[in-house]
Scaffold this motif. Structure first.
Motif, PDB file in Angstrom:
ATOM      1  N   UNK A 220       0.723  -1.212  -0.002  1.00 53.32           N
ATOM      2  CA  UNK A 220       0.278  -0.190   0.035  1.00 53.32           C
ATOM      3  C   UNK A 220       0.720   1.336   0.537  1.00 53.32           C
ATOM      4  N   UNK A 221       0.391   2.486  -1.080  1.00 48.70           N
ATOM      5  CA  UNK A 221       0.684   3.710  -0.658  1.00 48.70           C
ATOM      6  C   UNK A 221       1.307   4.115   0.943  1.00 48.70           C
TER       7      UNK A 221
ATOM      8  N   UNK B  62       5.059   5.534   4.705  1.00 44.78           N
ATOM      9  CA  UNK B  62       5.578   5.592   6.522  1.00 44.78           C
ATOM     10  C   UNK B  62       7.113   5.124   6.555  1.00 44.78           C
ATOM     11  N   UNK B  63       7.577   4.210   5.651  1.00 45.68           N
ATOM     12  CA  UNK B  63       9.147   3.897   6.151  1.00 45.68           C
ATOM     13  C   UNK B  63       9.621   4.666   5.670  1.00 45.68           C
TER      14      UNK B  63
ATOM     15  N   UNK C 225       4.958   8.730  -5.091  1.00 45.95           N
ATOM     16  CA  UNK C 225       4.500   7.348  -5.523  1.00 45.95           C
ATOM     17  C   UNK C 225       2.943   7.761  -5.530  1.00 45.95           C
ATOM     18  N   UNK C 226       2.528   7.231  -6.749  1.00 43.64           N
ATOM     19  CA  UNK C 226       1.377   6.742  -7.515  1.00 43.64           C
ATOM     20  C   UNK C 226       0.732   5.385  -6.815  1.00 43.64           C
ATOM     21  N   UNK C 227      -0.743   5.219  -6.584  1.00 43.39           N
ATOM     22  CA  UNK C 227      -1.197   4.015  -6.006  1.00 43.39           C
ATOM     23  C   UNK C 227      -1.951   3.517  -7.135  1.00 43.39           C
ATOM     24  N   UNK C 228      -1.448   2.171  -7.402  1.00 45.35           N
ATOM     25  CA  UNK C 228      -2.066   1.902  -8.482  1.00 45.35           C
ATOM     26  C   UNK C 228      -3.784   0.583  -8.126  1.00 45.35           C
TER      27      UNK C 228
ATOM     28  N   UNK D 139      -2.930  -2.441  -3.040  1.00 44.83           N
ATOM     29  CA  UNK D 139      -2.118  -2.746  -2.303  1.00 44.83           C
ATOM     30  C   UNK D 139      -0.844  -2.859  -3.582  1.00 44.83           C
ATOM     31  N   UNK D 140      -0.741  -1.852  -4.357  1.00 43.06           N
ATOM     32  CA  UNK D 140       0.287  -1.768  -5.439  1.00 43.06           C
ATOM     33  C   UNK D 140       0.320  -0.102  -5.557  1.00 43.06           C
ATOM     34  N   UNK D 141       2.108  -0.040  -5.554  1.00 44.07           N
ATOM     35  CA  UNK D 141       2.060   1.515  -6.295  1.00 44.07           C
ATOM     36  C   UNK D 141       3.200   0.653  -7.090  1.00 44.07           C
TER      37      UNK D 141
END
Length: 138
Positions: free
Chosen positions: A10-11, A16-17, A84-87, A90-92
């Motif tokens: 997830x984005x 967060x990391x 960061x592009x949210x696809x 649970x995929x970026x």
């Protein structure tokens, strides 16, 4: 240099990391504990070796979307962008870009181009490995 990598996380996990890493670096370099809300525009001095330091400034911070910073030293200005592009949930797709502006004239710039081209492959491979380690930690 520009790197794009799809990750199955997830984005907000990736974001967060990155943010936690930045906050940790600030705390270890300055002794200051700041919040995420204070990050954008925050600037601090980072010591790389006993004789090498640079000023790092967080220039853009958009939750789950972007983290940008600049590093200014007496030898160069270094600009980094994480987009960061949210696809899906649970995929970026992470796009990492860096630009270096050398100080010190033509010879310094030529040296940076030469070293950058030689080390570019290794740095690109290591960066992709780091992204995959973040993915694996999810």
């Amino acid at each position: 240099m520009k790197i794009q990598q799809k990750l199955n996380i997830p984005a907000n996990f990736f974001y967060r990391k990155v943010v936690d890493s930045v906050l940790y670096d600030i705390r270890t370099q300055t002794g200051n504990t700041i919040s995420e809300d204070q990050l954008e525009g925050y600037s601090y001095l980072k010591q790389f070796t006993k004789t090498t330091s640079a000023r790092i400034t967080v220039t853009k911070l958009v939750p789950d979307r972007a983290y940008y910073y600049t590093t200014h030293s007496n030898q160069s200005n270094f600009e980094v962008k994480y987009d960061i592009e949210k696809l899906s949930d649970k995929e970026i797709k992470v796009t990492y870009e860096e630009n270096v502006e050398s100080k010190g004239g033509f010879l310094r710039q030529m040296n940076d181009v030469l070293v950058g081209s030689i080390l570019g492959f290794v740095r690109r491979r290591n960066f992709k490995k780091m992204l995959l380690q973040i993915e694996a930690s999810y």
